[in-house]
Motif scaffolding. Structure first.
Motif, PDB file in Angstrom:
ATOM      1  N   ARG A 197     -14.286  24.531  55.642  1.00  0.00           N
ATOM      2  CA  ARG A 197     -14.410  25.238  54.360  1.00  0.00           C
ATOM      3  C   ARG A 197     -15.717  24.889  53.655  1.00  0.00           C
ATOM      4  O   ARG A 197     -16.403  25.769  53.123  1.00  0.00           O
ATOM      5  N   GLU A 198     -16.058  23.634  53.686  1.00  0.00           N
ATOM      6  CA  GLU A 198     -17.317  23.202  53.064  1.00  0.00           C
ATOM      7  C   GLU A 198     -18.513  23.781  53.823  1.00  0.00           C
ATOM      8  O   GLU A 198     -19.490  24.249  53.213  1.00  0.00           O
ATOM      9  N   ASN A 199     -18.428  23.772  55.145  1.00  0.00           N
ATOM     10  CA  ASN A 199     -19.521  24.316  55.945  1.00  0.00           C
ATOM     11  C   ASN A 199     -19.687  25.820  55.733  1.00  0.00           C
ATOM     12  O   ASN A 199     -20.807  26.329  55.672  1.00  0.00           O
ATOM     13  N   LEU A 200     -18.575  26.540  55.632  1.00  0.00           N
ATOM     14  CA  LEU A 200     -18.661  27.982  55.373  1.00  0.00           C
ATOM     15  C   LEU A 200     -19.292  28.260  54.013  1.00  0.00           C
ATOM     16  O   LEU A 200     -20.034  29.240  53.845  1.00  0.00           O
ATOM     17  N   ARG A 201     -19.004  27.396  53.057  1.00  0.00           N
ATOM     18  CA  ARG A 201     -19.626  27.557  51.736  1.00  0.00           C
ATOM     19  C   ARG A 201     -21.140  27.425  51.829  1.00  0.00           C
ATOM     20  O   ARG A 201     -21.889  28.184  51.209  1.00  0.00           O
ATOM     21  N   GLU A 202     -21.613  26.486  52.649  1.00  0.00           N
ATOM     22  CA  GLU A 202     -23.051  26.310  52.833  1.00  0.00           C
ATOM     23  C   GLU A 202     -23.666  27.499  53.560  1.00  0.00           C
ATOM     24  O   GLU A 202     -24.781  27.926  53.249  1.00  0.00           O
ATOM     25  N   VAL A 203     -22.928  28.035  54.540  1.00  0.00           N
ATOM     26  CA  VAL A 203     -23.418  29.209  55.268  1.00  0.00           C
ATOM     27  C   VAL A 203     -23.562  30.397  54.316  1.00  0.00           C
ATOM     28  O   VAL A 203     -24.580  31.096  54.320  1.00  0.00           O
ATOM     29  N   ALA A 204     -22.549  30.618  53.495  1.00  0.00           N
ATOM     30  CA  ALA A 204     -22.588  31.719  52.535  1.00  0.00           C
ATOM     31  C   ALA A 204     -23.729  31.538  51.532  1.00  0.00           C
ATOM     32  O   ALA A 204     -24.435  32.496  51.194  1.00  0.00           O
ATOM     33  N   LYS A 205     -23.919  30.315  51.085  1.00  0.00           N
ATOM     34  CA  LYS A 205     -25.000  30.020  50.137  1.00  0.00           C
ATOM     35  C   LYS A 205     -26.360  30.297  50.758  1.00  0.00           C
ATOM     36  O   LYS A 205     -27.283  30.772  50.071  1.00  0.00           O
ATOM     37  N   THR A 206     -26.485  30.044  52.050  1.00  0.00           N
ATOM     38  CA  THR A 206     -27.754  30.228  52.748  1.00  0.00           C
ATOM     39  C   THR A 206     -28.055  31.697  53.031  1.00  0.00           C
ATOM     40  O   THR A 206     -29.185  32.152  52.841  1.00  0.00           O
ATOM     41  N   TYR A 207     -27.045  32.455  53.466  1.00  0.00           N
ATOM     42  CA  TYR A 207     -27.288  33.801  53.968  1.00  0.00           C
ATOM     43  C   TYR A 207     -26.901  34.937  53.034  1.00  0.00           C
ATOM     44  O   TYR A 207     -27.428  36.045  53.168  1.00  0.00           O
ATOM     45  N   GLU A 208     -26.003  34.706  52.124  1.00  0.00           N
ATOM     46  CA  GLU A 208     -25.417  35.838  51.392  1.00  0.00           C
ATOM     47  C   GLU A 208     -26.022  36.027  50.008  1.00  0.00           C
ATOM     48  O   GLU A 208     -25.317  36.097  49.001  1.00  0.00           O
ATOM     49  N   GLY A 209     -27.352  36.143  49.989  1.00  0.00           N
ATOM     50  CA  GLY A 209     -28.072  36.406  48.758  1.00  0.00           C
ATOM     51  C   GLY A 209     -28.186  37.900  48.493  1.00  0.00           C
ATOM     52  O   GLY A 209     -27.457  38.713  49.073  1.00  0.00           O
ATOM     53  N   PRO A 210     -29.129  38.315  47.641  1.00  0.00           N
ATOM     54  CA  PRO A 210     -29.290  39.734  47.295  1.00  0.00           C
ATOM     55  C   PRO A 210     -29.542  40.636  48.498  1.00  0.00           C
ATOM     56  O   PRO A 210     -28.995  41.740  48.570  1.00  0.00           O
ATOM     57  N   LEU A 211     -30.364  40.180  49.448  1.00  0.00           N
ATOM     58  CA  LEU A 211     -30.645  41.004  50.623  1.00  0.00           C
ATOM     59  C   LEU A 211     -29.377  41.250  51.431  1.00  0.00           C
ATOM     60  O   LEU A 211     -29.151  42.354  51.938  1.00  0.00           O
ATOM     61  N   PHE A 212     -28.539  40.243  51.519  1.00  0.00           N
ATOM     62  CA  PHE A 212     -27.292  40.383  52.251  1.00  0.00           C
ATOM     63  C   PHE A 212     -26.385  41.406  51.568  1.00  0.00           C
ATOM     64  O   PHE A 212     -25.700  42.194  52.236  1.00  0.00           O
ATOM     65  N   GLN A 213     -26.367  41.401  50.251  1.00  0.00           N
ATOM     66  CA  GLN A 213     -25.515  42.341  49.520  1.00  0.00           C
ATOM     67  C   GLN A 213     -25.933  43.779  49.783  1.00  0.00           C
ATOM     68  O   GLN A 213     -25.078  44.681  49.871  1.00  0.00           O
ATOM     69  N   VAL A 214     -27.235  43.996  49.932  1.00  0.00           N
ATOM     70  CA  VAL A 214     -27.728  45.338  50.268  1.00  0.00           C
ATOM     71  C   VAL A 214     -27.330  45.689  51.696  1.00  0.00           C
ATOM     72  O   VAL A 214     -26.842  46.794  51.974  1.00  0.00           O
ATOM     73  N   ALA A 215     -27.551  44.738  52.609  1.00  0.00           N
ATOM     74  CA  ALA A 215     -27.206  44.966  54.018  1.00  0.00           C
ATOM     75  C   ALA A 215     -25.715  45.219  54.184  1.00  0.00           C
ATOM     76  O   ALA A 215     -25.299  46.000  55.052  1.00  0.00           O
ATOM     77  N   LYS A 216     -24.908  44.585  53.354  1.00  0.00           N
ATOM     78  CA  LYS A 216     -23.454  44.751  53.426  1.00  0.00           C
ATOM     79  C   LYS A 216     -23.042  46.187  53.133  1.00  0.00           C
ATOM     80  O   LYS A 216     -22.003  46.666  53.620  1.00  0.00           O
ATOM     81  N   LEU A 217     -23.847  46.889  52.376  1.00  0.00           N
ATOM     82  CA  LEU A 217     -23.562  48.283  52.054  1.00  0.00           C
ATOM     83  C   LEU A 217     -24.122  49.237  53.095  1.00  0.00           C
ATOM     84  O   LEU A 217     -23.519  50.280  53.389  1.00  0.00           O
ATOM     85  N   ILE A 218     -25.263  48.879  53.673  1.00  0.00           N
ATOM     86  CA  ILE A 218     -25.969  49.796  54.568  1.00  0.00           C
ATOM     87  C   ILE A 218     -25.537  49.689  56.026  1.00  0.00           C
ATOM     88  O   ILE A 218     -25.257  50.688  56.684  1.00  0.00           O
ATOM     89  N   LEU A 219     -25.467  48.469  56.557  1.00  0.00           N
ATOM     90  CA  LEU A 219     -25.210  48.296  57.994  1.00  0.00           C
ATOM     91  C   LEU A 219     -23.888  48.900  58.467  1.00  0.00           C
ATOM     92  O   LEU A 219     -23.837  49.491  59.546  1.00  0.00           O
ATOM     93  N   PRO A 220     -22.802  48.769  57.696  1.00  0.00           N
ATOM     94  CA  PRO A 220     -21.551  49.394  58.155  1.00  0.00           C
ATOM     95  C   PRO A 220     -21.657  50.904  58.336  1.00  0.00           C
ATOM     96  O   PRO A 220     -20.910  51.500  59.122  1.00  0.00           O
ATOM     97  N   LEU A 221     -22.605  51.548  57.621  1.00  0.00           N
ATOM     98  CA  LEU A 221     -22.799  52.986  57.770  1.00  0.00           C
ATOM     99  C   LEU A 221     -23.276  53.330  59.172  1.00  0.00           C
ATOM    100  O   LEU A 221     -22.873  54.345  59.746  1.00  0.00           O
TER     101      LEU A 221
END
Length: 228
Positions: A197-221
């Protein structure tokens, strides 16, 4: 009943030796699981580690180094190795036939120590990809998240990011670290006793910034378009 060690790599921990000696002292046969770090010693090593092995012996594969180190321990009874093709079986047999307890030289032990330090610095989460933590109730692909996170440090930031985005946003369902609900079910099944759980929190902190939020909307399309 045989004593089974769930985790061995060239970055072996102190408890490996402690448990190994203790089991052998009680006359218990010791079986080694995951001798190649979930296949990471067979491919996708940190470049510095691969070069270290190559300079020491260009004819000996990293996988062979891992097996030889294990068979060098007199307390080890059996090494359990997963194989996908006949060539791998043949290679393993050749290595086993030549490996004996105490056969590694001091120079070879020095190579192992150097590679151990390289692994310690390049792999932030020592996940073997065994997937005993799966399935995650929240849908997180835990091993995939950790693999991408480790790639960031062992290969490059860009490759790690691409791996994270492609692996966790372009599958049938999102599986990124931020989905974690911190239920702890994964940690109860992890052979490595990782603080998942702690490691996943670090992964999310590292990768899930603003660019990820945009990609989360576009890539599934693209995924839906490809299937249509």
């Amino acid at each position: 009943m045989p004593y089974r060690f769930p985790y061995f790599t060239v970055i072996s921990r102190v408890f490996f030796f402690t448990g190994l000696k203790a089991a052998a002292a009680k006359g218990m046969p010791v079986m080694i699981m995951e001798p190649l770090l979930g296949g990471k010693l067979a491919k996708n090593l940190p470049k510095d580690a691969e070069e270290c092995f190559r300079q020491a012996d260009p004819d000996l594969s990293p996988a062979a180094w891992g097996f030889r180190w294990l068979y060098d321990q007199p307390e080890v009874t059996v090494v359990l190795s997963g194989m996908n093709e006949p060539e791998q079986l043949e290679d393993n047999i050749k290595i086993t036939e030549l490996a004996e307890p105490g056969s590694m030289t001091e120079d070879e032990q020095s190579v192992i120590r150097k590679v151990r330090e390289i692994f310690k610095g390049s792999y932030k989460v020592h996940c073997t990809g065994c997937r005993y933590c799966m399935p995650c109730p929240a849908g997180v692909d835990i091993p995939a998240c950790f693999t991408a996170y480790n790639t960031r440090y062992s290969i490059s930031k860009s490759q790690g990011m691409i791996q994270y985005y492609m692996g966790n946003l372009m599958s049938d369902a999102p599986s990124y670290a931020g989905l974690c609900k911190k239920c702890g079910k994964c940690e109860a099944h992890c052979p490595q006793n990782l603080p998942i759980r702690e490691n996943l929190r670090e992964v999310a902190k590292t990768y899930e910034g603003p660019l990820f939020q945009v990609a989360k909307l576009i890539l599934p399309l693209f995924v839906r378009k490809k299937k249509s």
